[in-house]
Design a protein around this motif. Sequence first.
Motif, PDB file in Angstrom:
ATOM      1  N   PRO A  11      43.163  51.775  48.182  1.00 45.89           N
ATOM      2  CA  PRO A  11      44.597  51.970  47.951  1.00 45.89           C
ATOM      3  C   PRO A  11      44.901  52.664  46.625  1.00 45.89           C
ATOM      4  O   PRO A  11      44.096  52.645  45.699  1.00 45.89           O
ATOM      5  N   ASP A  12      46.093  53.239  46.560  1.00 46.36           N
ATOM      6  CA  ASP A  12      46.597  53.782  45.299  1.00 46.36           C
ATOM      7  C   ASP A  12      47.103  52.646  44.412  1.00 46.36           C
ATOM      8  O   ASP A  12      46.879  52.635  43.214  1.00 46.36           O
ATOM      9  N   GLY A  13      47.815  51.686  45.009  1.00 47.29           N
ATOM     10  CA  GLY A  13      48.343  50.533  44.288  1.00 47.29           C
ATOM     11  C   GLY A  13      47.979  49.259  45.028  1.00 47.29           C
ATOM     12  O   GLY A  13      47.806  49.278  46.244  1.00 47.29           O
ATOM     13  N   TRP A  14      47.855  48.157  44.289  1.00 50.16           N
ATOM     14  CA  TRP A  14      47.473  46.911  44.948  1.00 50.16           C
ATOM     15  C   TRP A  14      47.939  45.686  44.175  1.00 50.16           C
ATOM     16  O   TRP A  14      48.186  45.731  42.990  1.00 50.16           O
ATOM     17  N   ILE A  55      35.162  41.745  43.094  1.00 50.85           N
ATOM     18  CA  ILE A  55      33.982  42.005  42.265  1.00 50.85           C
ATOM     19  C   ILE A  55      33.926  43.494  41.952  1.00 50.85           C
ATOM     20  O   ILE A  55      34.083  44.331  42.842  1.00 50.85           O
ATOM     21  N   TYR A  56      33.683  43.819  40.679  1.00 53.64           N
ATOM     22  CA  TYR A  56      33.601  45.227  40.284  1.00 53.64           C
ATOM     23  C   TYR A  56      32.217  45.774  40.602  1.00 53.64           C
ATOM     24  O   TYR A  56      31.196  45.184  40.257  1.00 53.64           O
ATOM     25  N   SER A  76      41.091  50.165  42.772  1.00 52.92           N
ATOM     26  CA  SER A  76      40.649  50.667  41.467  1.00 52.92           C
ATOM     27  C   SER A  76      41.170  49.768  40.348  1.00 52.92           C
ATOM     28  O   SER A  76      42.146  49.036  40.532  1.00 52.92           O
ATOM     29  N   ARG A  77      40.532  49.845  39.202  1.00 54.93           N
ATOM     30  CA  ARG A  77      40.991  49.072  38.044  1.00 54.93           C
ATOM     31  C   ARG A  77      42.387  49.527  37.626  1.00 54.93           C
ATOM     32  O   ARG A  77      43.180  48.740  37.128  1.00 54.93           O
ATOM     33  N   ALA A  78      42.708  50.800  37.814  1.00 57.26           N
ATOM     34  CA  ALA A  78      43.994  51.352  37.385  1.00 57.26           C
ATOM     35  C   ALA A  78      45.107  51.132  38.403  1.00 57.26           C
ATOM     36  O   ALA A  78      46.283  51.261  38.070  1.00 57.26           O
ATOM     37  N   LEU A 110      48.886  36.725  42.123  1.00 54.90           N
ATOM     38  CA  LEU A 110      47.960  36.526  41.026  1.00 54.90           C
ATOM     39  C   LEU A 110      48.252  37.536  39.925  1.00 54.90           C
ATOM     40  O   LEU A 110      48.329  38.731  40.182  1.00 54.90           O
ATOM     41  N   LYS A 111      48.418  37.030  38.713  1.00 52.38           N
ATOM     42  CA  LYS A 111      48.544  37.890  37.537  1.00 52.38           C
ATOM     43  C   LYS A 111      47.170  37.981  36.910  1.00 52.38           C
ATOM     44  O   LYS A 111      46.575  36.970  36.554  1.00 52.38           O
ATOM     45  N   LEU A 112      46.656  39.192  36.810  1.00 48.64           N
ATOM     46  CA  LEU A 112      45.320  39.417  36.274  1.00 48.64           C
ATOM     47  C   LEU A 112      45.400  39.930  34.841  1.00 48.64           C
ATOM     48  O   LEU A 112      46.382  40.555  34.455  1.00 48.64           O
ATOM     49  N   ARG A 113      44.343  39.665  34.079  1.00 46.58           N
ATOM     50  CA  ARG A 113      44.293  40.178  32.706  1.00 46.58           C
ATOM     51  C   ARG A 113      44.134  41.692  32.748  1.00 46.58           C
ATOM     52  O   ARG A 113      43.355  42.219  33.518  1.00 46.58           O
ATOM     53  N   ILE A 114      44.919  42.353  31.889  1.00 52.81           N
ATOM     54  CA  ILE A 114      44.885  43.815  31.773  1.00 52.81           C
ATOM     55  C   ILE A 114      44.469  44.170  30.355  1.00 52.81           C
ATOM     56  O   ILE A 114      44.930  43.562  29.392  1.00 52.81           O
ATOM     57  N   SER A 115      43.602  45.162  30.214  1.00 57.04           N
ATOM     58  CA  SER A 115      43.158  45.615  28.902  1.00 57.04           C
ATOM     59  C   SER A 115      44.260  46.428  28.233  1.00 57.04           C
ATOM     60  O   SER A 115      45.273  46.770  28.854  1.00 57.04           O
ATOM     61  N   ALA A 116      44.047  46.770  26.972  1.00 57.62           N
ATOM     62  CA  ALA A 116      45.042  47.544  26.216  1.00 57.62           C
ATOM     63  C   ALA A 116      45.326  48.896  26.857  1.00 57.62           C
ATOM     64  O   ALA A 116      46.423  49.434  26.729  1.00 57.62           O
ATOM     65  N   ASP A 117      44.351  49.447  27.573  1.00 62.54           N
ATOM     66  CA  ASP A 117      44.558  50.741  28.224  1.00 62.54           C
ATOM     67  C   ASP A 117      45.127  50.628  29.636  1.00 62.54           C
ATOM     68  O   ASP A 117      45.202  51.599  30.374  1.00 62.54           O
ATOM     69  N   GLY A 118      45.566  49.402  30.030  1.00 58.73           N
ATOM     70  CA  GLY A 118      46.263  49.219  31.301  1.00 58.73           C
ATOM     71  C   GLY A 118      45.371  48.998  32.505  1.00 58.73           C
ATOM     72  O   GLY A 118      45.845  49.039  33.633  1.00 58.73           O
ATOM     73  N   LEU A 119      44.088  48.741  32.301  1.00 60.80           N
ATOM     74  CA  LEU A 119      43.164  48.543  33.404  1.00 60.80           C
ATOM     75  C   LEU A 119      42.853  47.050  33.576  1.00 60.80           C
ATOM     76  O   LEU A 119      42.801  46.307  32.598  1.00 60.80           O
ATOM     77  N   VAL A 120      42.620  46.637  34.816  1.00 61.88           N
ATOM     78  CA  VAL A 120      42.212  45.262  35.067  1.00 61.88           C
ATOM     79  C   VAL A 120      40.861  45.053  34.386  1.00 61.88           C
ATOM     80  O   VAL A 120      39.972  45.895  34.462  1.00 61.88           O
ATOM     81  N   THR A 121      40.732  43.927  33.690  1.00 63.91           N
ATOM     82  CA  THR A 121      39.480  43.659  32.981  1.00 63.91           C
ATOM     83  C   THR A 121      38.357  43.357  33.958  1.00 63.91           C
ATOM     84  O   THR A 121      38.575  42.922  35.084  1.00 63.91           O
TER      85      THR A 121
END
Length: 140
Positions: A11-14, A55-56, A76-78, A110-121
Amino acid sequence: MINSDGRVYTPDGWTIFHINNNGAHSYKVLCTWSGGYLDGDSCRLSSGAEDFNLIYDAKIGLFVSEQLSGSTYHPSRAGYQRHNVYGAAILQRTINSFDMVPPGIKISLLKLRISADGLVTNPVEILDEVGCYERYYTRI
């Protein structure tokens, strides 16, 4: 291990929903895609998995989530929380319907942790479970 039926969705968004049905847990992926000139925007809700299994896979650079139906989702992480206008409307409508579920069933996002650059950790960390659109998009 879930047997794959060969269907893979990227997907583009998830977003991930957690459904607690009287103690039976399921995690479903709501996916959105932006359409092109000849096809419109679209969305898909996965069949679900009994365990949170995002899982990444560094080899392909995407997450892997195997579903009960045998299909596999590669978000994707983004793409987390990145829905187009159509997808955001679907998400909002779905959240608004939470109060109409039968007693004993609880649905949350579910709220997931996001890094400073906006990607899922990686590894994925669940910060919270929320039931409203505004809290879902608020940074913790």
